[in-house]
Design an enzyme around this catalytic site. Structure first.
Site, PDB file in Angstrom:
ATOM      1  N   TYR A 163      -1.956  -0.418  10.587  1.00  0.00           N
ATOM      2  CA  TYR A 163      -1.971  -0.905   9.204  1.00  0.00           C
ATOM      3  C   TYR A 163      -0.705  -0.509   8.445  1.00  0.00           C
ATOM      4  O   TYR A 163      -0.068  -1.344   7.791  1.00  0.00           O
ATOM      5  CB  TYR A 163      -3.202  -0.359   8.493  1.00  0.00           C
ATOM      6  CG  TYR A 163      -3.338  -0.782   7.049  1.00  0.00           C
ATOM      7  CD1 TYR A 163      -3.778  -2.065   6.722  1.00  0.00           C
ATOM      8  CD2 TYR A 163      -3.037   0.091   6.009  1.00  0.00           C
ATOM      9  CE1 TYR A 163      -3.907  -2.460   5.398  1.00  0.00           C
ATOM     10  CE2 TYR A 163      -3.170  -0.288   4.690  1.00  0.00           C
ATOM     11  CZ  TYR A 163      -3.609  -1.562   4.384  1.00  0.00           C
ATOM     12  OH  TYR A 163      -3.736  -1.950   3.071  1.00  0.00           O
ATOM     13  N   SER A 204       0.849  -1.194   0.000  1.00  0.00           N
ATOM     14  CA  SER A 204       0.000   0.000   0.000  1.00  0.00           C
ATOM     15  C   SER A 204       0.878   1.235   0.000  1.00  0.00           C
ATOM     16  O   SER A 204       2.008   1.213   0.527  1.00  0.00           O
ATOM     17  CB  SER A 204      -0.914   0.017   1.230  1.00  0.00           C
ATOM     18  OG  SER A 204      -1.569   1.269   1.360  1.00  0.00           O
TER      19      SER A 204
END
Length: 347
Positions: free
Chosen positions: A229, A216
């Site tokens: 995250y 990501s």
């Protein structure tokens, strides 16, 4: 009352301009038509319009050639992808990006195994033919070992591994529970170690393989509310780079890193993108097309979408005060305020 279509300007963003430019003024062939057109009009080679346009076309073509050489030197020649002989394994493929990739390959006749703890009955075949579910918590090594035995017995040796499974707990650090932390690390990073250690030996023995890591852009640009995250995704990115170096002695195994921005999947439901122009929300199908094309062509390398994610690392060479100002101006630290996502299993 009928639902209104979104305004036309809602699809206008920097990525749209970039895509158009790549097919026109930045294409290695298209710019050559300009000097050719001048020449057809009897312009001589010493006339400025002709030699300036020819120089521009030469520079664009040279950049394209240098980029090709750079990719070849960095990632080597592509491997042959024989869809009749490949077995694709996708973690977290019950929905979103993972499911899209699984369905496309299944419809093309490629054998696909999906490992997901949120699937239906074990071994079910999805609507797309050739796609098989295996109920499995990929963060649990024992379950992955059991799934590996079944996949190899029923489908064959896995030659394409797509590590896609992920969960998000969009809370400030002090609101995270021990269970949140354990769940995120098990699914977002430990699962990669589980699948890689178990499936890579088969690829090495088979003499072909592709390993795809779905990371990501938050691994490089961690936002407020992503204190759990973002570090797990940073770990997956670091793992990819270290693994690529370790696999250099096996040129027939290609590694591909995918670093997307926000996608319209349940994983980040409710998150508002800081800027629709500079950081447009991605459709999973667009990311899936890029991933599938790279695998089909047997390429290694990196896919970063949208455009800003290709330059995310530049942020860290800026002065600290400039970084602080950019965070405030971009709205990156307010984007998670509307987060309503849950523990989803796909990126």
């Amino acid at each position: 009352m009928p639902e209104l279509s979104p305004p036309w300007y809602s699809v206008v963003n920097i990525d749209l301009f970039h895509r158009v430019a790549k097919q026109t003024i930045l294409h290695p062939i298209v710019p050559w038509f300009i000097p050719l057109a001048y020449r057809a009009q009897a312009f001589q080679y010493h006339h400025p319009p002709l030699y300036f346009s020819a120089a521009y076309a030469f520079i664009i073509t040279l950049i394209w050639v240098l980029q090709w050489i750079n990719r070849y030197l960095a990632f080597g020649p592509p491997r042959t992808f024989d869809w009749t002989e490949e077995v694709v394994l996708i973690t977290g493929g019950a929905s979103g990006l993972g499911l899209l990739v699984a369905e496309v390959y299944g419809m093309r006749g490629v054998t696909v195994a999906v490992l997901d703890k949120n699937c239906g009955s074990d071994g079910d075949e999805l609507e797309a033919r050739n796609v098989y579910f295996y109920k499995c918590d990929v963060g649990d090594i024992a379950q992955v070992e059991a799934a590996k035995r079944r996949v190899e017995e029923e489908l064959g040796t896995v030659t394409v591994l797509i590590n896609n499974a992920a969960v998000v707990h969009g809370k400030p650090l002090l609101q995270l529970s021990s269970g949140d932390v354990e769940d995120s690390f098990r699914t977002n990073i430990i699962a990669h170690y589980n699948t890689l250690r178990l499936f890579l030996p088969g690829m090495i023995k088979a003499g072909r393989g592709s390993v795809v890591t779905i990371s990501s852009v938050l691994a490089t640009l961690p936002a407020k509310g992503c204190s759990l995250y973002a570090p797990t995704k940073a770990a997956t990115t670091a793992l990819h780079h270290a693994l690529t170096a370790e696999l250099a002695e096996y040129p027939f195994i290609k590694t591909l890193l995918v670093t997307p921005g926000q996608m319209t999947t349940p994983l980040f439901n409710g998150v508002k993108t800081p800027s629709f122009f500079w950081a447009p929300v991605l459709e999973p199908v667009d990311v899936a097309k890029e991933v599938i094309a790279a695998i089909d062509e047997g390429k290694g390398g990196e896919i970063a979408m949208p455009l800003f994610s290709q330059w995310a690392a530049v942020f860290w060479i800026l002065p600290s005060s400039a970084r602080k100002a950019l965070r405030k101006l971009s709205g990156i630290d307010t984007a998670m305020e509307g987060f309503r996502g849950g523990q989803k299993k796909d990126e």
